[in-house]
Scaffold this active site. Structure first.
Site, PDB file in Angstrom:
ATOM      1  N   GLU A 227      16.562 -20.929  -8.982  1.00 38.68           N
ATOM      2  CA  GLU A 227      17.455 -20.498  -7.908  1.00 38.68           C
ATOM      3  C   GLU A 227      17.460 -18.984  -7.808  1.00 38.68           C
ATOM      4  OE1 GLU A 227      21.300 -22.305  -8.316  1.00 38.68           O
ATOM      5  OE2 GLU A 227      20.511 -24.325  -8.037  1.00 38.68           O
TER       6      GLU A 227
ATOM      7  N   HIS B  64      23.276 -23.789  -3.113  1.00 37.53           N
ATOM      8  CA  HIS B  64      24.232 -24.009  -4.200  1.00 37.53           C
ATOM      9  C   HIS B  64      25.668 -23.722  -3.736  1.00 37.53           C
ATOM     10  CE1 HIS B  64      24.339 -24.196  -8.862  1.00 37.53           C
ATOM     11  NE2 HIS B  64      25.434 -24.721  -8.348  1.00 37.53           N
TER      12      HIS B  64
ATOM     13  N   ARG C 105      22.556 -30.672 -10.935  1.00 39.52           N
ATOM     14  CA  ARG C 105      21.676 -29.684 -11.547  1.00 39.52           C
ATOM     15  C   ARG C 105      20.249 -29.917 -11.049  1.00 39.52           C
ATOM     16  NH1 ARG C 105      25.590 -27.338 -12.347  1.00 39.52           N
ATOM     17  NH2 ARG C 105      26.512 -26.555 -14.286  1.00 39.52           N
TER      18      ARG C 105
END
Length: 632
Positions: free
Chosen positions: A349, A368, A320
């Site tokens: 993000e 990601h 995270r």
């Protein structure tokens, strides 16, 4: 209707854990426990068997033989055929983001599936009242407005992945909607991506690739470092962390790990030593992050923690983004404390295009991609589809992340004890020191009621919640408490002791004993060597009544300071003045002592969190032998 509460337990029964959403419900004579576990209310009925009869060509009737051996006949003349009736009873499932074909096949075998991608929030709210279940990935925000627009029909939300930041859990619980996720299918994919970033960072793969594509040949500039013989610290030894450790061992690395809940024997089984947080920072050549984002871990990697690291350390994060203070990481990269970083996740993000961190020459980044393999996506699709179907079918889901609705009569009686149980768990975990973690907790309930009449599973679940949630991403509830505790190596045993008190009071006191651990506050150790805390409900408010061998009486509201001191005049005033000077309000204070003018423990309830200066001043008072600040 009572306000729902996140609570938990598990069951070894093979019967459905919930009342199925699309079957006949239990009779009114069902036990109180059955109603506690039900999250969908049906009209009262008795179990029934069905048989079809034909009265004439275009008319059918359904003979319903119930548990009372009587029959009711339902006219089916409005249905062209039986398939129409079956279709009416099949649940409707909305899939709002792309899901693998294997998962869609599972869903289609159970209900009516509609795939509508790229819905705006307004479009989702306009459609959601037609569906019994909703499946999302990370892009769809399932807000309170969505649950309100569902008008009570939406019963299950499935998150195809691990994180549930995009689902309003409080609103889901309030509206009686179960939330499930798919936490296991992408484990290997995330671990592989972590290893890929580790190796790419060590050998400057991304930078060398960009250099060559710009027409350069810079062999000397991109000399890397070897992994063999280097120490990797895995921060968070759950599913992904342990898989990374296995692969790193195969690369010849020395692997250590920090995880307060991982049993040491499980780590040793794959050749990994568990160490304290600070020891991991000081020892590691490489650090791989696999911890959840919680209030405890938010920006835990900051200027102070970077200063404790070996100079030239290299960091990988596929967990995270919020666990790293990104500005602090840039500073650590610039001053050479951190030689390189490889990041798959970010606080925001996508990150800003001009992000100093993303643009830093010593940082390797990916958008990601941790779970982005074909195999992982197919696995997640099947896992979430099976979880949603199971929930709609009334089965226990080990991946449920919120609680079912709890009947009003149960909540009205146990509500203050539910709060007490969770706060005692939070106290206990904060008193533990060292890297070994909690392995065994004994809970003693004192009550005037017959032990068989006291169902404590919701209380055990809340104790588990209090112990695990502060330093974990796990959401503990009535469904998954025992499963999660077992998974983390935490054993909770219960004892019910009958005492002479009012039968109108369900529980006189709850006591927790945490064994085989060290304590940050030595006075919390009881005569048998365990950390011991005990509490009661007084006037509807949870109170701490005993710490170790010291009797206290302090309301468990706000935060708490425990001080062991020499029993002498003026101590309450000294500590109170320090807190007042720093604008910290005291809401409750209690002192318990062993003998006159010997030792005493002062328990101080406070509204605000004191700053470091205030805590240092308390510690500097000569008569105070030890103290600890606890967040409730």
């Amino acid at each position: 209707m009572a306000t729902p509460i996140a609570s938990s337990s598990s069951s070894s029964s093979t019967k459905p854990f919930f009342t199925p959403l699309f079957s006949s419900s239990p009779s009114p004579s069902s036990s109180r426990l059955s109603s506690l576990l039900s999250f969908h209310q049906h009209p009262t009925s008795t179990p029934a068997s069905l048989k079809l009869s034909h009265s004439h060509r275009n008319s059918h009737s359904l003979s319903v033989a119930n548990a009372l051996k009587t029959e009711e006949v339902i006219s089916l003349s409005n249905f062209e055929n039986l398939e129409d009736l079956i279709s009416e009873d099949r649940p409707s499932i909305l899939v709002s983001e792309k899901l693998g074909d294997a998962g869609l096949q599972v869903l289609s075998g159970f209900g009516k599936v509609e795939c509508c991608y790229d819905l705006s929030p307004e479009e989702l709210c306009a459609r959601i009242s037609k569906f019994d279940a909703l499946i999302v990935r990370s892009g769809t925000k399932v807000t309170r407005q969505v649950f309100e627009a569902a008008k009570g029909r939406l019963k299950v939300v499935g998150r195809a992945g691990v994180g549930i930041d995009n689902v309003d859990l409080h609103a889901a619980t309030e509206f009686g909607c179960l939330v499930v996720n798919a936490p296991t299918a992408n484990t290997v994919a995330a671990a592989e991506h972590g290893i890929a970033l580790l190796a790419a960072m060590a050998r400057n793969v991304a930078q060398a690739d960009a250099s060559m594509k710009s027409g350069k040949w810079q062999r000397n500039k991109y000399v890397g470092v070897s992994l063999v013989g280097k120490t990797l610290a895995v921060m968070g030894f759950g599913k992904v962390g342990s898989e990374v450790a296995r692969r790193a061992k195969g690369l010849g690395m020395n692997v250590i790990a920090h995880d307060p809940y991982c049993p040491a024997d499980r780590a040793r089984a794959i050749g990994v030593d568990l160490v304290s947080f600070d020891q991991a920072l000081a020892t590691a050549d490489f650090i791989s992050l696999h911890m959840p984002l919680t209030p405890t871990t938010a920006k835990i990697f900051n200027d102070q923690t970077f200063a404790k690291m070996k100079k030239g350390v290299r960091i990988v994060n596929v967990a995270r983004g919020g666990v790293i203070d990104e500005d602090a990481l840039v500073r650590a990269l610039d001053n050479g404390t951190v030689a390189q970083a490889a990041l798959d996740v970010f606080c925001q993000e996508p990150p800003a295009k001009d992000s100093k961190l993303v643009q830093h020459e010593n940082v390797t980044v990916t958008p990601h991609l941790g779970a982005s393999t074909k195999e992982a996506q197919a696995g997640v699709a099947i896992e979430i589809a099976e979880a949603v179907v199971g929930a709609l079918n009334g089965e226990l889901s080990a991946t449920a992340v919120n609680a079912p609705m709890v009947p009003a009569e149960v909540l009205s009686e146990l509500a203050p004890y539910v709060v007490l149980a969770e706060k005692l768990g939070r106290l206990a975990v904060q008193l533990v020191s060292g890297g070994s973690g909690i392995k065994s907790v004994k809970v003693t309930y004192r009550s005037s009621r017959n032990p068989d009449d006291l169902d404590t599973r919701i209380l055990r679940a809340m104790i588990t919640k209090g112990i695990i949630e502060p330093i974990s991403s796990s959401f503990i509830n009535l469904v998954n408490a025992d499963f999660t505790a077992k998974q983390k190596g935490l054993r909770i045993s219960e004892e019910r002791v009958v005492v002479d008190s009012s039968p109108e009071v369900p529980i006189d006191s709850i006591q927790l004993h945490v064994s085989s651990v060290d304590s940050k506050f030595a006075s919390s150790i009881s005569d048998n060597g365990d950390i011991s805390v005990e509490g009661k409900v007084k006037y509807g408010v949870p109170h701490l009544t005993c710490v170790g061998a010291f009797a206290v009486d302090v309301s468990l509201e706000g935060n708490l300071i425990l001080c062991r001191q020499v029993d002498q005049p003026g101590m309450i005033g000294k500590v109170g003045n320090i807190l007042a000077k720093h604008n910290v309000n005291v809401n409750f204070m209690s002192v318990g002592r062993t003998y006159r003018r010997k030792q005493a423990v002062m328990a101080i309830g406070i509204d605000e969190e004191p700053n470091k200066e205030a805590l240092n001043e308390i510690g500097d008072v000569p008569a105070i032998e030890e103290f600890v600040f606890l967040e409730l």
